[in-house]
Design an enzyme around this catalytic site. Structure first.
Site, PDB file in Angstrom:
ATOM      1  N   ALA A   1      34.306  62.500 -66.275  1.00  0.00           N
ATOM      2  CA  ALA A   1      33.443  61.758 -67.198  1.00  0.00           C
ATOM      3  C   ALA A   1      34.024  61.767 -68.608  1.00  0.00           C
ATOM      4  O   ALA A   1      33.921  60.775 -69.340  1.00  0.00           O
ATOM      5  CB  ALA A   1      32.041  62.357 -67.195  1.00  0.00           C
TER       6      ALA A   1
ATOM      7  N   LYS B   1      32.485  58.967 -70.986  1.00  0.00           N
ATOM      8  CA  LYS B   1      31.055  59.091 -70.696  1.00  0.00           C
ATOM      9  C   LYS B   1      30.496  60.420 -71.202  1.00  0.00           C
ATOM     10  O   LYS B   1      29.287  60.566 -71.379  1.00  0.00           O
ATOM     11  CB  LYS B   1      30.821  58.944 -69.190  1.00  0.00           C
TER      12      LYS B   1
END
Length: 461
Positions: free
Chosen positions: A413, A418
């Site tokens: 991620a 993210k």
């Protein structure tokens, strides 16, 4: 060659600097700790394996509840006029939940997170300013309203996969049952397709894992089917009014949205929550389960209060469902046209825009993802729009070897943006029903008790 082999094999142990934070001694609960479940959980950080990861999840969830300054990239720069006292914000907590978990006891834990409201301490602001997005808006004639996105609960955004809220409603209509083990009870194995078909025609329970519930079709007169038909009928009528209002209004100069009266999943579930008590009252009388109007009203409110939908709507927690069309409600929407009810016009894209915008406008964010797939991807992707979340707790048992979204670890991620480079995150490898209730009771329930205790002390002083 011998020297080369020697240098490759006989490598010195790494220094403390390279070990990073690997300095804790492994130790489990002592004899006194074993008399208290809470004391055992407090020892998890040094137990090792997934117990230590769960302890890290406890710590991260506590951080997500703690007022703090905005994400560094969002703080004033030298050229800006910084306020004399730094702003403190409550992180926006995004929770993603797969539908199957609403068919388990995790539903009650999620309901707690949507039900409990603790006022922010003095001087602390919500991380997300009030949502000023233009959406469906109507007068008090019973037409549609967008979910407010001004959560007063412990969580601020709920993202679910298709079928989640149908489980929520169905469990307020009937009890789900546990089978002895796995998919089939002893003596219920169907070895021939014809036997399976006959069983289904007789209304044999549907099951997922070791959880079972009574199957019913759209035309069934059981309580769940009546509730869903009533909900779709109300939505269609509200949309008809909204469309009429829009058609009667002057055309704006910038007329981009030719279907501004379409319903988003978040609006659909928000309206369902607002109507839930009345819908249950109507359905209870329609099925004949309750004939007395007053008793039906009381029972309808009781059943409504047992749902996540009711409390999410009451406390301003928006429910986004990117895969709404994968749930039971679509069967009721599509078959409603056969009875003369206009088909609902749905807009899933507007909700994605709104979810992303909520993350972008949040000054600090945290994610707690129960399961994987669409809910994990959409919550993480929304936080990508703000250069990553500050905190994350991933709960699932998927592995990363196949490149799946569910199996991805926090480091992946980070590579996508993210999660922020300075984020704090953990993945707990476990089946969610084992660890999620522990997180709720150990962190969220404890935090509510602590804040209310502080509130009482302030009142006394």
């Amino acid at each position: 060659m011998a020297e080369l082999a020697k240098s490759a094999v006989l490598v010195s142990s790494c220094t403390d600097d390279l070990l990073g934070d690997a300095k804790q001694v492994v130790v489990g609960p002592n004899q006194e700790d074993l008399h208290s479940a809470e004391a055992v959980l407090n020892r998890y950080s040094t137990v090792g394996f997934q117990a230590s990861n769960l302890a890290r999840a406890f710590s991260i969830c506590e951080m997500m509840l703690t007022p703090q300054s905005p994400s560094p990239s969002l703080m004033p720069t030298e050229g800006d006029q910084a306020s004399e006292s730094p702003v403190m914000v409550q992180p926006t907590l995004f929770v993603g939940v797969t539908a199957n978990l609403f068919g388990t006891g995790c539903r009650e834990a999620i309901r707690f997170l949507c039900t409990e409201c603790v006022p922010l301490p003095n001087g602390v602001e919500p991380a997300t300013p009030l949502d000023d997005m233009a959406g469906i808006s109507c007068d008090g004639t019973g037409a549609l309203k967008p979910s407010p996105c001004d959560s007063r609960a412990l969580i601020h955004v709920l993202v679910v996969s298709g079928g989640a809220m149908e489980h929520d409603i169905r469990r307020a209509c009937e009890s789900y049952k546990l089978s002895r083990d796995g998919a089939e009870e002893e003596g219920e194995q169907f070895h021939h397709p014809v036997e399976r078909d006959r069983s289904r025609s007789k209304g044999t329970d549907c099951h997922f894992g070791n959880v079972r519930y009574n199957s019913s079709g759209v035309a069934s007169r059981n309580l769940f089917s009546c509730v869903m038909r009533c909900l779709v009928k109300r939505l269609a009528e509200a949309q008809r009014k909204e469309k009429a209002n829009r058609e009667a209004a002057p055309i704006p100069e910038a007329y981009y949205d030719v279907c501004s009266w379409a319903i988003t999943p978040s609006t659909l579930w928000y309206m369902a929550g607002l109507w839930m008590a009345d819908i249950f009252t109507e359905a209870l009388q329609e099925t004949g389960e309750v004939t007395d109007e007053k008793v039906a009203s009381e029972e309808g409110l009781k059943r409504a209060k047992s749902t996540v939908l009711y409390w999410a709507a009451r406390n301003g927690v928006p429910i986004f469902s990117p895969s709404l069309t994968d749930g039971d409600i679509m069967e009721f929407i599509l078959t409603a046209g056969d009875t003369g009810v206009p088909l609902l016009q749905l807009d899933l894209v507007a909700d994605i825009h709104r979810l992303n915008r909520l993350a972008m406008r949040s000054r600090r964010t945290g994610m707690m993802i129960l399961g994987g797939g669409v809910v994990k991807h959409h919550v993480c992707n929304a936080n990508l729009m703000r250069n990553g979340a500050d905190y994350a707790v991933f709960l699932n048992n998927a592995q990363e070897f196949d490149g799946s979204d569910a199996g991805a670890r926090p480091g992946e991620a980070v590579s996508w943006g993210k999660l922020r480079l300075d984020s704090t995150a953990v993945k707990v490898y476990s089946e969610v029903t084992i660890v999620f209730p522990l997180i709720v009771v150990h962190v969220f329930v404890a935090w509510v008790r602590m804040m209310r205790s502080k509130g009482k002390e302030n009142i006394r002083s």
